[in-house]
Structures are given as structure tokens and as C-alpha cells.
Write a protein that holds these residues in place. Sequence first.
Motif, short mmCIF file in Angstrom:
data_model
loop_
_atom_site.label_atom_id
_atom_site.label_comp_id
_atom_site.label_asym_id
_atom_site.label_seq_id
_atom_site.Cartn_x
_atom_site.Cartn_y
_atom_site.Cartn_z
N TYR A 1 -5.12 11.63 23.11
CA TYR A 1 -4.67 10.26 23.03
C TYR A 1 -3.92 9.82 24.28
N ASP A 2 -4.00 8.54 24.55
CA ASP A 2 -3.12 7.88 25.51
C ASP A 2 -1.75 7.81 24.85
N GLU A 3 -0.69 7.98 25.60
CA GLU A 3 0.65 7.94 25.00
C GLU A 3 0.94 6.61 24.31
N ASN A 4 0.28 5.54 24.72
CA ASN A 4 0.49 4.23 24.09
C ASN A 4 -0.06 4.15 22.67
N SER A 5 -0.85 5.13 22.26
CA SER A 5 -1.42 5.11 20.90
C SER A 5 -0.37 5.47 19.85
N LEU A 6 0.81 5.90 20.30
CA LEU A 6 1.89 6.27 19.39
C LEU A 6 3.11 5.44 19.74
N ALA A 7 3.67 4.73 18.75
CA ALA A 7 4.89 3.96 18.96
C ALA A 7 6.08 4.90 19.11
N THR A 8 7.17 4.39 19.66
CA THR A 8 8.35 5.22 19.85
C THR A 8 8.97 5.68 18.53
N ASP A 9 8.61 5.04 17.41
CA ASP A 9 9.08 5.52 16.10
C ASP A 9 8.14 6.59 15.52
N GLY A 10 7.11 6.99 16.30
CA GLY A 10 6.19 8.03 15.87
C GLY A 10 5.02 7.54 15.03
N SER A 11 4.91 6.24 14.82
CA SER A 11 3.79 5.71 14.04
C SER A 11 2.59 5.46 14.95
N GLY A 12 1.41 5.44 14.35
CA GLY A 12 0.20 5.17 15.10
C GLY A 12 -0.92 6.11 14.69
N ILE A 13 -2.06 5.96 15.34
CA ILE A 13 -3.25 6.73 15.01
C ILE A 13 -3.01 8.24 15.08
N PRO A 14 -2.31 8.78 16.09
CA PRO A 14 -2.10 10.24 16.11
C PRO A 14 -1.31 10.73 14.88
N TYR A 15 -0.34 9.94 14.42
CA TYR A 15 0.41 10.32 13.22
C TYR A 15 -0.51 10.30 12.00
N ILE A 16 -1.31 9.26 11.87
CA ILE A 16 -2.23 9.14 10.74
C ILE A 16 -3.23 10.30 10.75
N GLU A 17 -3.80 10.61 11.93
CA GLU A 17 -4.76 11.71 12.04
C GLU A 17 -4.13 13.04 11.62
N THR A 18 -2.91 13.29 12.09
CA THR A 18 -2.25 14.55 11.79
C THR A 18 -1.84 14.65 10.33
N SER A 19 -1.24 13.60 9.79
CA SER A 19 -0.82 13.65 8.39
C SER A 19 -2.02 13.73 7.45
N ASN A 20 -3.13 13.07 7.78
CA ASN A 20 -4.35 13.19 6.97
C ASN A 20 -4.93 14.60 7.05
N ALA A 21 -4.85 15.22 8.22
CA ALA A 21 -5.36 16.60 8.36
C ALA A 21 -4.60 17.54 7.42
N VAL A 22 -3.29 17.33 7.31
CA VAL A 22 -2.47 18.18 6.42
C VAL A 22 -2.73 17.83 4.97
N SER A 23 -2.65 16.56 4.62
CA SER A 23 -2.72 16.16 3.20
C SER A 23 -4.13 16.19 2.63
N ARG A 24 -5.16 15.97 3.45
CA ARG A 24 -6.52 15.86 2.92
C ARG A 24 -7.44 17.03 3.28
#
Length: 179
Positions: free
Chosen positions: A87-110
Motif C-alpha cells: 500500500y501507499d502510506e496514504n491508504s491508511l489514516a493517522t488513526d489507523g483506519s483504511g483499506i489496510p486495516y480492513i484487509e488485516t482485520s478481515n484476514a484474522v476474523s474471516r
Amino acid sequence: TNLTFTSTSKTVWVECPTGGVADLEFEARTTNGSVICEDKIHFYAFSSIIIAFGGRTQTPNDPPDANEGVFFAALDLYTNGFDVHMYDENSLATDGSGIPYIETSNAVSRRGVTSVGIFGYSYGGDATHDLARRLDDNRANIGTFNITYSAYVDAIARPFWASQTERPQGSLFHANYYQ
């Protein structure tokens, strides 16, 4: 399903977004249906995910730009069988939200992933820090996992121009490469 080969090779993509194991069986048959050879590939689910962040203005490309070493490292891991997302660093907000967070949390939960690796260069180092913090803060809602490895290369805190030297929250092993 039956595949018709119009050339000497055929590329087949197999994906199971929910994880798990499966077998893919191949049978070469004659025109009258007789099996002349067969093979089976056994697929295993990934148990880890790796997130790689480029620095400011660095966007993942295939092949990576010659000056973007973090994406070369990610590509090397990917071609060696790891589940790597760049990912480009801009794909993640400074609060940690964004596509990389969604991808990672879905990998764990699903998909049952239990090990997370995160690394980044420059502003991507700070994105590494921010993603780890959000994942660690939301563990109870995501599932059981470890941030097994994290790394920064010349990390810069976003949006400020200060070095990011703080260990990512929840990371079991961290490397901070800084010139």
C-alpha cells in the motif's frame, strides 16, 4: 470443470476468500474421455498476512519502481509464498483506519489468520505504527492474533517531519532501521 487448451499452457487462478483447505485435481483425458494422467494439488490456508507500506508518493507497481526497495522486499516475500499486501502510506489514516486495516482485520476474523507482519519506509513507517496501534486497540472485536513482526526504515511521523522511533503497539518483535 473441463478446460480446453488452445495453447501449450493455461493459467488457472484459484481463490478461496474464506480460507480453509482444498484439493485441486487435474486429469488429462483423451477425446473419448479416458484418463491418461492425473495430479492433485493440496491448498493450505494462510496463517499470516504481511502489510507493506511505501513512503510518501510511493505507490505499488508491478514491477516495483527501482527506487522503492520496500516494494521489492514485499514482492520477494510474495513470490516466496507469503500473503503480502502493498500500500501507499496514504491508504491508511493517522488513526489507523483504511483499506489496510480492513484487509488485516478481515484476514484474522474471516480467514483464521493468526500472525501479522507490518513494515514500511518513511511515512510508511508511521503507517506501520498507526496500523499496529489500531489493530491492538481493537483485538477484542477482531479475533486472536499476534503482530509478530514490524519494521521501519527511516520512519517519519505523519504529518510532522519528525523521526518515528516509538515501538508499534502490540508488536512482539520490531526492527527500526534509521540512518
